[in-house]
Enzyme design. Structure first.
Site, short mmCIF file in Angstrom:
data_model
loop_
_atom_site.label_atom_id
_atom_site.label_comp_id
_atom_site.label_asym_id
_atom_site.label_seq_id
_atom_site.Cartn_x
_atom_site.Cartn_y
_atom_site.Cartn_z
N ASN A 17 20.95 -37.00 -1.15
CA ASN A 17 19.63 -36.40 -0.91
C ASN A 17 18.85 -37.33 -0.01
O ASN A 17 18.77 -38.54 -0.29
CB ASN A 17 18.85 -36.26 -2.22
CG ASN A 17 19.47 -35.28 -3.19
OD1 ASN A 17 20.43 -34.59 -2.86
ND2 ASN A 17 18.92 -35.22 -4.39
N ARG A 36 22.24 -24.38 -5.86
CA ARG A 36 22.30 -25.61 -6.65
C ARG A 36 21.08 -25.63 -7.57
O ARG A 36 19.95 -25.68 -7.11
CB ARG A 36 22.28 -26.82 -5.71
CG ARG A 36 22.21 -28.16 -6.42
CD ARG A 36 22.26 -29.32 -5.42
NE ARG A 36 22.17 -30.58 -6.12
CZ ARG A 36 21.07 -31.34 -6.20
NH1 ARG A 36 19.96 -30.97 -5.59
NH2 ARG A 36 21.08 -32.47 -6.87
N GLU A 77 20.37 -32.36 -0.86
CA GLU A 77 18.95 -32.03 -0.71
C GLU A 77 18.45 -32.56 0.62
O GLU A 77 18.72 -33.71 0.98
CB GLU A 77 18.09 -32.68 -1.81
CG GLU A 77 18.01 -31.93 -3.09
CD GLU A 77 17.12 -32.63 -4.12
OE1 GLU A 77 16.10 -33.22 -3.73
OE2 GLU A 77 17.48 -32.58 -5.30
N HIS A 115 18.79 -33.29 -14.20
CA HIS A 115 17.81 -33.49 -13.13
C HIS A 115 16.47 -33.86 -13.78
O HIS A 115 15.50 -33.11 -13.72
CB HIS A 115 17.70 -32.24 -12.25
CG HIS A 115 16.97 -32.45 -10.94
ND1 HIS A 115 17.48 -32.01 -9.73
CD2 HIS A 115 15.79 -33.03 -10.64
CE1 HIS A 115 16.63 -32.30 -8.76
NE2 HIS A 115 15.58 -32.92 -9.29
N HIS A 171 1.61 -33.32 -20.76
CA HIS A 171 0.68 -32.91 -21.82
C HIS A 171 -0.16 -34.07 -22.36
O HIS A 171 -1.28 -33.87 -22.81
CB HIS A 171 1.45 -32.25 -22.98
CG HIS A 171 2.10 -30.96 -22.58
ND1 HIS A 171 3.13 -30.37 -23.27
CD2 HIS A 171 1.84 -30.12 -21.53
CE1 HIS A 171 3.48 -29.24 -22.68
NE2 HIS A 171 2.71 -29.08 -21.63
N ASN A 199 21.30 -36.17 -10.98
CA ASN A 199 20.59 -36.16 -9.71
C ASN A 199 19.80 -37.45 -9.53
O ASN A 199 18.95 -37.79 -10.36
CB ASN A 199 19.60 -34.97 -9.69
CG ASN A 199 18.82 -34.91 -8.39
OD1 ASN A 199 19.39 -34.64 -7.33
ND2 ASN A 199 17.52 -35.18 -8.45
N GLU A 200 20.11 -38.17 -8.46
CA GLU A 200 19.33 -39.34 -8.02
C GLU A 200 19.12 -40.41 -9.09
O GLU A 200 18.00 -40.63 -9.58
CB GLU A 200 17.97 -38.88 -7.48
CG GLU A 200 18.07 -37.93 -6.30
CD GLU A 200 16.73 -37.63 -5.65
OE1 GLU A 200 15.70 -38.12 -6.15
OE2 GLU A 200 16.72 -36.92 -4.64
N ASP A 203 4.45 -25.94 -17.37
CA ASP A 203 4.55 -25.02 -18.51
C ASP A 203 5.02 -23.63 -18.09
O ASP A 203 5.81 -22.99 -18.79
CB ASP A 203 3.20 -24.89 -19.22
CG ASP A 203 2.86 -26.14 -20.02
OD1 ASP A 203 3.64 -27.11 -19.96
OD2 ASP A 203 1.80 -26.16 -20.69
N GLN A 258 11.22 -28.08 -12.58
CA GLN A 258 10.34 -27.72 -11.47
C GLN A 258 10.10 -26.21 -11.35
O GLN A 258 9.05 -25.80 -10.88
CB GLN A 258 10.91 -28.28 -10.16
CG GLN A 258 10.82 -29.80 -10.11
CD GLN A 258 11.38 -30.37 -8.82
OE1 GLN A 258 12.57 -30.57 -8.70
NE2 GLN A 258 10.51 -30.62 -7.85
N TYR A 270 15.20 -37.38 2.78
CA TYR A 270 14.08 -36.63 3.38
C TYR A 270 13.43 -37.34 4.55
O TYR A 270 12.89 -36.72 5.44
CB TYR A 270 12.99 -36.39 2.32
CG TYR A 270 13.41 -35.43 1.23
CD1 TYR A 270 14.19 -35.86 0.16
CD2 TYR A 270 13.05 -34.10 1.29
CE1 TYR A 270 14.58 -34.97 -0.83
CE2 TYR A 270 13.44 -33.20 0.30
CZ TYR A 270 14.20 -33.65 -0.76
OH TYR A 270 14.60 -32.77 -1.73
C1 BGC Z 1 14.11 -34.54 -6.00
C2 BGC Z 1 13.38 -33.22 -6.12
C3 BGC Z 1 12.03 -33.32 -5.41
C4 BGC Z 1 12.25 -33.67 -3.98
C5 BGC Z 1 10.99 -33.74 -3.13
C6 BGC Z 1 14.03 -35.16 -4.63
O1 BGC Z 1 14.08 -36.53 -4.74
O2 BGC Z 1 15.44 -34.39 -6.40
O3 BGC Z 1 13.25 -32.90 -7.45
O4 BGC Z 1 11.27 -32.17 -5.54
O5 BGC Z 1 12.86 -34.94 -3.93
O6 BGC Z 1 10.15 -34.73 -3.57
#
Ligand code: BGC
Length: 614
Positions: free
Chosen positions: A402, A168, A475, A213, A130, A257-258, A143, A110, A404
């Site tokens: 993680n 992290r 996260e 990741h 690509h 990760n995840e 890129d 990222q 959100y």
């Molecule tokens: C991921 C990140 C991502 C973030 C927001 C997480 O699930 O680990 O790479 O940018 O979510 O979408």
């Protein structure tokens, strides 16, 4: 007992009793308990003040004949209570522990760019972007992205400016081993991360390294990626090399990760690289191999590295919180529990539960559905041997999570009302998720709506389900569509961190919180259209100039003071202000923020005293 004290105490006791009674009524209990806590916090700050105020007023020799003035004896302390409470930094009573881990996060694909710099190999994300640019919202790729391959020194400065003690970040497997195998190790790749780690340590920042990741070497994908059991020794080789190279300086590791995203979004649907879009089978093979690979790395670390390096190793799982659509419906509550077992339990149960292995509900549902679907006696979910179950169980020193957002969930009807492909992960889980009709604030991403209570619920669930493990929120963050005045992000962090504090106050062992993300970066299939950064990145400037957003200042304040100050909403000015703020000692900073309201309350008190004496 003096009147104001008595009133305060009776009110607190009344509220507590009401709260205790309503615990049984479930729904409102939590709200009332929180109210009680807040009220108690106010009482504990204000009561001593009002006592002093009341004593002061009592000592003033006022003529007993003057009825009005006598009244003032009661009214004045009340005014003073209000005045002094106005200036009370109640948030101080909701402090994070002084050793709480504060961090910010990023990931290699990222932010790094340098996709073919030196002898770096191709990753599955290089390949996907690509060859299928049309799958990315803005047809972009990583890129160059934020160009951290060249701007890493600035990145470290930013972590420092944020007062975050931990950074992290993840390692790119194809940057270190271009083809995924030991036969070719890139000196430039090894050096890049070595320099980054040294620079972090120079600033006293703890590197927290994610070994994987999502950017698998493309050559390994051509062998089937995570669906091929050969990935287990390969991942172990790669991990051995990085543990050997960096383990003297890196003391917190996460393997992967995840896993849910890696497997279901990579293999089950056409969402993340490698975009297999093959539902119901390969995701479970991926999960099976991934769990074994993770366990092998942890055992290796514990045997060969931990004794001499003294670090810790874990894994990061992820989920949105599945809120029952109708909390009074047993079916919706069951759907919520089932969703947690499929999202978190798929990987969490084998590692963190008492008996290991996949969750019972997953084993049974997938076995029964496989039979119904004509797969015979062989479930689409592979089986572990007893030995494997033991080998995987307990392979994490902490629970990385993680999260959100949240979804409302109901059960998928018998006639597949969710219209899921058969077979598929979603059909196996049998849960329909939606955010339709909720009044939760939106964000820059369609899937992300703000519901802090979901974070609290999730942390409580992990705590109960896995016998109170140490949890690190690895996260959490929110997207927007750009700009430096990101007050919505400020609100998000304040609210989600409050939810984390609520969970901690209710006994959950949370040792750290890592914000996503340090800076704007390549948001996978959303390209550069969704921004999660505390720092803005100018993707059109050659040096990818980074500028702190308002949220960066607020997050810096949180990390520095260990508290959430809801009143702190700085305005945009010279970005140097952040750097200047980094020089201030913690106490001064605290005094500065609580100073304004404190000044108001004490001048009010002074005025009242003057009025009385006249
Ligand atoms: C991921 C990140 C991502 C973030 C927001 C997480 O699930 O680990 O790479 O940018 O979510 O979408």
């Amino acid at each position: 007992m003096k009147a104001p004290e008595f009133i305060c105490q009776r009110f607190a006791v009344g509220l507590t009793r009401f709260s205790n009674r309503s615990v049984k009524s479930g729904q409102k209990a939590r709200k009332v308990q929180q109210l009680t806590k807040k009220f108690k916090a106010i009482i504990s700050v204000c009561l001593p003040k009002v006592f002093v105020c009341h004593k002061l007023v009592s000592r003033l020799r006022i003529s007993p004949k003057k009825k009005q003035t006598n009244m003032m004896k009661f009214i004045l302390p009340l005014f003073m209570l209000i005045a002094s409470c106005l200036g009370s930094p109640v948030s101080q009573t909701r402090r994070f522990p002084s050793d709480f881990l504060w961090g910010v996060a990023s990931s290699s694909y990222q932010i790094e760019g340098g996709w073919n710099a030196d002898d770096k190999g191709e990753s599955i994300w290089d390949f996907l972007t690509h060859t299928h640019a049309e799958k990315i919202v803005d047809q972009s790729n990583g890129d160059i992205s934020s160009d951290s391959y060249h701007q890493w020194k600035r990145d470290v400065q930013m972590v420092k400016e944020l007062h975050a003690g931990t950074y992290r970040f993840s390692l790119s497997w194809p940057r270190i081993m271009p083809g995924g195998y030991m036969n070719h190790v890139s000196t430039a790749g090894i050096k890049y991360y070595s320099n980054l780690i040294d620079e972090l340590l120079r600033y006293n920042i703890t590197p927290m390294v994610t070994i994987y990741h999502w950017d698998l070497p493309q050559r390994l994908q051509e062998l089937g990626g995570w669906t091929n059991p050969e990935i287990i020794p390969l991942f172990k080789d790669y991990a051995r090399l990085v543990l050997e190279m960096y383990g003297d300086r890196v003391k917190i590791w996460t393997t992967i990760n995840e896993p849910w995203h890696v497997c279901e979004h990579g293999y089950g649907v056409d969402y993340m690289a490698p975009s297999y879009n093959y539902p119901g089978i390969p995701a479970y093979l991926c999960g099976h191999n991934l769990l074994k690979a993770h366990a092998e790395v942890v055992h290796m670390y514990r045997e060969l590295f931990q004794p001499r390096q003294g670090g810790r190793i874990g894994i990061t799982l992820d989920t949105s919180w599945p809120e029952p659509k109708d909390p009074n419906s047993a079916e919706d509550r069951e759907a919520s529990e089932r969703a947690m077992q499929f999202y978190v339990g798929w990987f969490g149960h084998p590692i963190f539960s008492k008996h290991g292995n996949y969750p019972k509900v997953m084993i049974e549902r997938i076995r029964n559905l496989s039979k119904e679907q004509g797969f015979g006696a062989r479930s689409r979910l592979p089986e572990f041997t007893t030995e494997e179950i033991h080998r995987i169980r307990g392979t994490s020193d902490f629970f990385g999570i993680n999260s959100y957002t949240s979804n409302l969930v109901t059960s998928n009807g018998h006639n597949n009302t969710g219209k899921f492909p058969v077979p598929s992960f979603n059909h196996d889980m049998g849960v329909v998720e939606s955010q339709a009709g909720v009044d939760w604030p939106g964000s820059g991403s369609v899937w992300l709506k703000v519901y802090p209570k979901g974070m609290y619920n999730l942390l409580m669930w992990i705590h109960r389900e896995y016998n109170a493990p140490e949890i690190i929120v690895t996260e959490n963050g929110v997207s927007d569509r750009g700009g430096l005045e990101d007050y919505a992000r400020v609100d998000y962090y304040n609210q989600y961190l409050s939810a984390v504090l609520d969970a901690m106050e209710d006994g959950v062992n949370i040792s750290g919180y890592i914000a996503w993300s340090l800076m704007d970066s390549y948001e996978w299939k959303a390209g550069y259209t969704e921004k999660f950064g505390l720092y803005h990145v100018d993707f059109s400037s050659p040096e990818r100039t980074r500028t702190p957003k308002i949220s960066a200042r607020v997050f810096a304040q949180i990390c520095k003071t260990n508290t959430i100050d809801w009143s702190y909403r700085p305005k945009l000015d010279d970005e140097q202000q952040l750097v200047a703020m980094a020089q201030l000692p913690a106490e001064e900073q605290m005094a500065r923020t609580s100073g304004a309201s404190g000044a108001i309350s004490w001048s009010l008190t002074g005025l009242l005293l003057l009025a009385l004496l006249r």
